[in-house]
Design a protein around this motif. Structure first.
Motif, PDB file in Angstrom:
ATOM      1  N   UNK A 205     -63.415 -83.905  99.502  1.00 28.97           N
ATOM      2  CA  UNK A 205     -63.744 -84.475 100.810  1.00 28.97           C
ATOM      3  C   UNK A 205     -64.965 -83.776 101.400  1.00 28.97           C
ATOM      4  N   UNK A 206     -65.004 -82.473 101.273  1.00 31.97           N
ATOM      5  CA  UNK A 206     -66.169 -81.723 101.763  1.00 31.97           C
ATOM      6  C   UNK A 206     -67.442 -82.164 101.035  1.00 31.97           C
ATOM      7  N   UNK A 207     -67.333 -82.321  99.719  1.00 29.21           N
ATOM      8  CA  UNK A 207     -68.506 -82.748  98.946  1.00 29.21           C
ATOM      9  C   UNK A 207     -68.987 -84.125  99.394  1.00 29.21           C
ATOM     10  N   UNK A 208     -68.050 -85.025  99.677  1.00 27.91           N
ATOM     11  CA  UNK A 208     -68.421 -86.357 100.146  1.00 27.91           C
ATOM     12  C   UNK A 208     -69.114 -86.287 101.498  1.00 27.91           C
ATOM     13  N   UNK A 209     -68.600 -85.445 102.392  1.00 28.32           N
ATOM     14  CA  UNK A 209     -69.217 -85.302 103.711  1.00 28.32           C
ATOM     15  C   UNK A 209     -70.629 -84.743 103.598  1.00 28.32           C
ATOM     16  N   UNK A 210     -70.821 -83.814 102.676  1.00 23.60           N
ATOM     17  CA  UNK A 210     -72.132 -83.183 102.528  1.00 23.60           C
ATOM     18  C   UNK A 210     -73.175 -84.130 101.947  1.00 23.60           C
TER      19      UNK A 210
ATOM     20  N   UNK B  32     -68.181 -85.307 111.968  1.00 20.66           N
ATOM     21  CA  UNK B  32     -67.851 -86.735 111.966  1.00 20.66           C
ATOM     22  C   UNK B  32     -67.806 -87.275 110.536  1.00 20.66           C
ATOM     23  N   UNK B  33     -68.769 -86.876 109.724  1.00 19.38           N
ATOM     24  CA  UNK B  33     -68.790 -87.316 108.329  1.00 19.38           C
ATOM     25  C   UNK B  33     -67.589 -86.765 107.571  1.00 19.38           C
ATOM     26  N   UNK B  34     -67.228 -85.531 107.844  1.00 19.77           N
ATOM     27  CA  UNK B  34     -66.071 -84.930 107.182  1.00 19.77           C
ATOM     28  C   UNK B  34     -64.790 -85.671 107.574  1.00 19.77           C
ATOM     29  N   UNK B  35     -64.632 -85.952 108.857  1.00 20.29           N
ATOM     30  CA  UNK B  35     -63.442 -86.674 109.312  1.00 20.29           C
ATOM     31  C   UNK B  35     -63.414 -88.088 108.744  1.00 20.29           C
ATOM     32  N   UNK B  36     -64.573 -88.731 108.623  1.00 22.94           N
ATOM     33  CA  UNK B  36     -64.632 -90.058 107.994  1.00 22.94           C
ATOM     34  C   UNK B  36     -64.120 -89.999 106.559  1.00 22.94           C
ATOM     35  N   UNK B  37     -64.559 -88.980 105.814  1.00 24.13           N
ATOM     36  CA  UNK B  37     -64.146 -88.847 104.419  1.00 24.13           C
ATOM     37  C   UNK B  37     -62.657 -88.545 104.310  1.00 24.13           C
ATOM     38  N   UNK B  38     -62.160 -87.702 105.190  1.00 22.65           N
ATOM     39  CA  UNK B  38     -60.727 -87.385 105.197  1.00 22.65           C
ATOM     40  C   UNK B  38     -59.907 -88.614 105.557  1.00 22.65           C
ATOM     41  N   UNK B  39     -60.387 -89.347 106.543  1.00 26.28           N
ATOM     42  CA  UNK B  39     -59.683 -90.551 106.991  1.00 26.28           C
ATOM     43  C   UNK B  39     -59.624 -91.605 105.887  1.00 26.28           C
ATOM     44  N   UNK B  40     -60.701 -91.740 105.130  1.00 25.69           N
ATOM     45  CA  UNK B  40     -60.737 -92.719 104.042  1.00 25.69           C
ATOM     46  C   UNK B  40     -59.689 -92.404 102.987  1.00 25.69           C
ATOM     47  N   UNK B  41     -59.510 -91.125 102.697  1.00 23.27           N
ATOM     48  CA  UNK B  41     -58.479 -90.724 101.734  1.00 23.27           C
ATOM     49  C   UNK B  41     -57.095 -91.065 102.265  1.00 23.27           C
ATOM     50  N   UNK B  42     -56.861 -90.819 103.538  1.00 23.75           N
ATOM     51  CA  UNK B  42     -55.562 -91.126 104.136  1.00 23.75           C
ATOM     52  C   UNK B  42     -55.281 -92.630 104.089  1.00 23.75           C
ATOM     53  N   UNK B  43     -56.289 -93.427 104.385  1.00 22.52           N
ATOM     54  CA  UNK B  43     -56.098 -94.876 104.430  1.00 22.52           C
ATOM     55  C   UNK B  43     -55.778 -95.470 103.063  1.00 22.52           C
ATOM     56  N   UNK B  44     -56.073 -94.745 101.999  1.00 23.39           N
ATOM     57  CA  UNK B  44     -55.824 -95.242 100.642  1.00 23.39           C
ATOM     58  C   UNK B  44     -54.439 -94.872 100.117  1.00 23.39           C
TER      59      UNK B  44
END
Length: 313
Positions: free
Chosen positions: A229-234, A251-263
Motif C-alpha cells: 500500500x505504501x509503494x502504491x501511494x508513493x 490522501x494517496x496512502x488512504x486511497x490505496x488502503x481504502x481500495x484494498x478494503x473495498x476488494x
C-alpha cells in the motif's frame, strides 16, 4: 470482539524488509531483540526502508531518528492511538479490556485474540505464545504450541479446540501475559510503523495512519499489505521526506488502503469508515498532531476523546 485483520499471506512481517538479514526464522528468545521480526515468507527482494547502506549511513540514520520528536510514541499520543484502533476493532475506547478476547470472526485467519488481534493463522499469535512461554513455560497456552505451529498460515482449529479459548482467557489473567501482548504489539506493529513514518517525514497523524494500516492489513510486501500500500501511494505522491506535501501523500496512502478494503469479501471488511469518517476527517481538519478533542465515527458509532491522556505533550 470484531477484530478486522486483513493480510495476503501468513503474517509477512518480512524480516529482510523491515529489519534486514537473517533467514526468516525466529526463536522465542530472539523476539526480545528489536533487530529481528517474526518468521515470514520473504519472496520479495524489496529494498529495506529501515536500513541504510553502510555502517556509517546506518549510524547517521539512527542519529537522525533519535533527534526527532516522539510523535505517536509519546505516552499520551500512544494512548490515543490505542483508543482509536480499539474503536474500530472492538467498538470501544477501552482497549485494555481486550486482553482476554478470543474468537474466530470468519475472516480466514483462524482465532483472533488479544489486545491487537493476534491470529492463529497469521503467525503473530504463535510468536506471542512462544515469547511468553520462553519466560513462563508452565502457562496454560504452552501445551498448544505444537497445534499453533501446525495451523500457522491456515484458518484451521485442529488441535486447538475445544480448550484453546479457555486457556487464552486463563492466561490473560496473568499480568505477564498481558505485558507480553503489549511487547509483541509494539515490536511487530507499533514501533516499525512509527519508525518508518518518521523516516517518511510524517506527523503524529501520519504515524497513526501508518500504524493503523500496519495492524489492519498486516506488515507484508504484497499489494494488499502495508508495504504494498505504501509503494502504491508513493507512485502517486512524494512523502514529506522526499519534499512532497504530507497531506497529499497521506490522501494517496488512504486511497490505496481504502481500495484494498473495498476488494475484500465480507461487508464488514469492505466498511471503510475507519478511514472515511475518522482518519480522513482528522486530515481534512489539519489535525496533524492528533490533538484533542477528537470526534470520529467507525461502523456507525460515534466516539470522542475530550481530554488529554496522561503523558500528552
Amino acid at each position: 470482539m470484531t477484530r478486522f485483520f486483513l493480510i495476503g499471506a501468513p503474517i509477512a512481517v518480512v524480516a529482510s524488509l523491515v529489519f534486514g538479514g537473517g533467514d526468516g526464522s525466529v526463536r522465542p528468545a530472539d523476539v526480545a531483540d528489536e533487530s529481528v521480526a517474526p518468521r515470514a515468507s520473504r519472496s520479495s527482494g524489496a529494498p529495506n526502508p529501515l536500513k541504510a547502506g553502510t555502517a556509517d549511513e546506518q549510524k547517521a540514520l539512527e542519529a537522525r531518528i533519535a533527534k526527532m520528536p516522539p510523535g505517536l510514541a509519546a505516552p499520551g499520543k500512544k494512548e490515543i492511538a490505542a483508543q482509536l484502533v480499539a474503536s474500530a476493532d472492538n467498538s470501544t475506547l477501552d482497549w485494555r479490556g481486550a486482553y482476554d478476547d478470543i474468537e474466530d470472526i470468519g475472516d480466514g485467519n483462524g482465532y483472533t485474540a488479544g489486545v491487537i488481534g493476534f491470529c492463529s493463522g497469521t503467525n503473530d499469535m504463535l510468536q506471542l505464545v512462544e515469547y511468553y512461554t520462553a519466560e513462563h513455560p508452565g502457562n496454560p497456552l504452552a501445551p498448544y504450541l505444537p497445534a499453533l505451529r501446525a495451523v500457522d498460515g491456515t484458518d484451521s482449529h485442529e488441535g486447538l479446540d475445544p480448550g484453546f479459548p479457555a486457556a487464552w482467557r486463563k492466561a490473560a489473567e496473568d499480568p505477564a501475559f498481558r505485558e507480553a501482548q503489549d511487547v509483541m504489539r509494539d515490536r511487530v506493529y507499533f514501533d516499525p510503523a512509527v519508525r518508518l513514518a518518521k523516516m517518511d517525514g510524517l506527523s503524529t497523524l501520519g504515524q497513526f495512519i501508518y500504524y493503523d494500516a500496519m495492524v489492519l492489513h498486516g506488515p507484508g510486501v504484497g499489494p494488499e499489505a502495508f508495504y504494498g500500500i505504501r509503494a502504491e501511494a508513493m507512485k502517486k505522491a512524494g512523502t514529506a521526506a522526499e519534499g512532497g506535501d504530507e497531506k497529499v501523500y497521506l490522501d494517496a496512502f488512504l486511497d490505496a488502503s481504502r481500495a484494498v478494503m473495498k476488494a475484500q469479501k465480507t461487508e464488514r471488511e469492505r466498511d471503510t469508515s475507519r478511514i472515511d469518517t475518522a482518519q480522513r476527517v482528522f486530515l481534512r481538519e489539519g489535525n496533524m498532531d492528533l490533538d484533542v478533542p477528537l470526534t470520529w465515527r467507525t461502523y456507525g458509532e460515534t466516539f470522542r476523546i475530550t481530554t488529554r491522556p496522561a503523558g500528552s505533550p
